[in-house]
Design an enzyme around this catalytic site. Structure first.
Site, PDB file in Angstrom:
ATOM      1  N   HIS A 105      42.796  50.340  50.368  1.00 34.17           N
ATOM      2  CA  HIS A 105      42.303  50.272  48.992  1.00 34.17           C
ATOM      3  C   HIS A 105      42.472  51.587  48.248  1.00 34.17           C
ATOM      4  O   HIS A 105      41.927  51.759  47.153  1.00 34.17           O
ATOM      5  CB  HIS A 105      40.830  49.861  48.996  1.00 34.17           C
ATOM      6  CG  HIS A 105      40.576  48.584  49.734  1.00 34.17           C
ATOM      7  ND1 HIS A 105      40.225  48.559  51.073  1.00 34.17           N
ATOM      8  CD2 HIS A 105      40.671  47.288  49.337  1.00 34.17           C
ATOM      9  CE1 HIS A 105      40.099  47.291  51.461  1.00 34.17           C
ATOM     10  NE2 HIS A 105      40.357  46.511  50.432  1.00 34.17           N
ATOM     11  N   HIS A 125      42.443  44.774  45.228  1.00 31.84           N
ATOM     12  CA  HIS A 125      43.144  43.746  44.491  1.00 31.84           C
ATOM     13  C   HIS A 125      43.809  44.362  43.251  1.00 31.84           C
ATOM     14  O   HIS A 125      43.212  45.145  42.532  1.00 31.84           O
ATOM     15  CB  HIS A 125      42.207  42.598  44.103  1.00 31.84           C
ATOM     16  CG  HIS A 125      40.982  42.999  43.294  1.00 31.84           C
ATOM     17  ND1 HIS A 125      39.962  43.776  43.786  1.00 31.84           N
ATOM     18  CD2 HIS A 125      40.649  42.719  42.004  1.00 31.84           C
ATOM     19  CE1 HIS A 125      39.033  43.961  42.863  1.00 31.84           C
ATOM     20  NE2 HIS A 125      39.423  43.333  41.769  1.00 31.84           N
ATOM     21  N   GLY A 159      44.990  38.193  42.585  1.00 34.99           N
ATOM     22  CA  GLY A 159      45.379  37.629  41.298  1.00 34.99           C
ATOM     23  C   GLY A 159      46.852  37.336  41.158  1.00 34.99           C
ATOM     24  O   GLY A 159      47.397  37.355  40.046  1.00 34.99           O
ATOM     25  N   SER A 180      44.204  31.837  46.755  1.00 33.83           N
ATOM     26  CA  SER A 180      43.743  30.612  46.087  1.00 33.83           C
ATOM     27  C   SER A 180      44.846  29.892  45.338  1.00 33.83           C
ATOM     28  O   SER A 180      44.839  28.659  45.257  1.00 33.83           O
ATOM     29  CB  SER A 180      42.591  30.941  45.127  1.00 33.83           C
ATOM     30  OG  SER A 180      42.989  31.906  44.167  1.00 33.83           O
TER      31      SER A 180
END
Length: 209
Positions: A105, A125, A159, A180
């Site tokens: 990260h 992210h 995303g 997702s």
């Protein structure tokens, strides 16, 4: 120039039956499939891997998240280690042949993971994502800096859609990881093909630079 990799990561929201059924619908379009099922038991993880292999998913595509025991017992080739997981050095000593990934990260974490012997990194992210609701994305500038400083592949996560993937044009990205967008999609094969189309455009732009 190597192709940009597509990693699909499971989201822990499906039963063993639902999960394996979904993966078997799209596995041919993905380079790697991460089994990231934190609430599943060891026996359930073993069952998932068994169903996938029986269904035709190549072992080389299956990546176990965190559970080194499940990777070794299934004689798999890939393990992905979250930041809180085992050290890369210990896993490498235990099974030198494993392809080891690490979630990072920050630039410092990326440098340390590369020095420890990671084969690739997952950074994110990068964009706003529902799985990290309320947390600001780390953004393209930080991802770009890591890609420039690190020699091993750096995979963008967070995303990822066909539209956001195109924003990676001109960067030394190793690929993208989607969750997702594919795992919750009623047409996962089509979704991956759209991601792949965007990656092809990103790669073409990189060649033109």
């Amino acid at each position: 120039m190597k192709n940009l990799e597509i990693h699909v990561i499971t989201d822990g929201k499906q039963t063993v039956e639902e999960l394996t059924k979904q993966i078997l619908r799209f596995h041919e379009e993905a380079d790697y499939i991460h089994i990231r099922e934190r609430t599943k038991t060891a026996s359930e993880l073993m069952e998932i891997v068994s169903i996938l292999i029986t269904g035709g998913v190549p072992k080389k595509k299956i990546v176990i998240n965190d559970r080194v025991d499940a990777a070794i017992l299934n004689d798999l080739f890939n393990i992905h280690l979250p930041g809180h997981s085992f050290s890369i050095e210990k896993v490498r000593k235990l099974r030198p042949s494993l392809r080891i990934g690490r979630s990072v990260h920050s630039l410092q974490e990326a440098i340390e993971a590369e020095e420890a012997g990671a084969d690739y990194l997952l950074f994110g992210h990068v964009f706003t994502t529902n799985s990290k609701a309320g947390l600001a994305p780390r953004g393209i500038p930080q991802f770009a800096e890591i890609c420039e400083r690190i020699e091993i592949p750096v995979i963008a996560i967070g995303g990822m859609t066909p539209e956001t993937v195109q924003k990676l044009s001109g960067l030394k990205a190793g690929g993208v990881a989607v969750m997702s967008y594919v795992m919750s999609n009623s047409e996962p094969r089509h979704a991956l093909r759209e991601i792949k189309k965007s990656l092809t455009e990103v790669k073409s732009n990189e060649k033109a630079l």
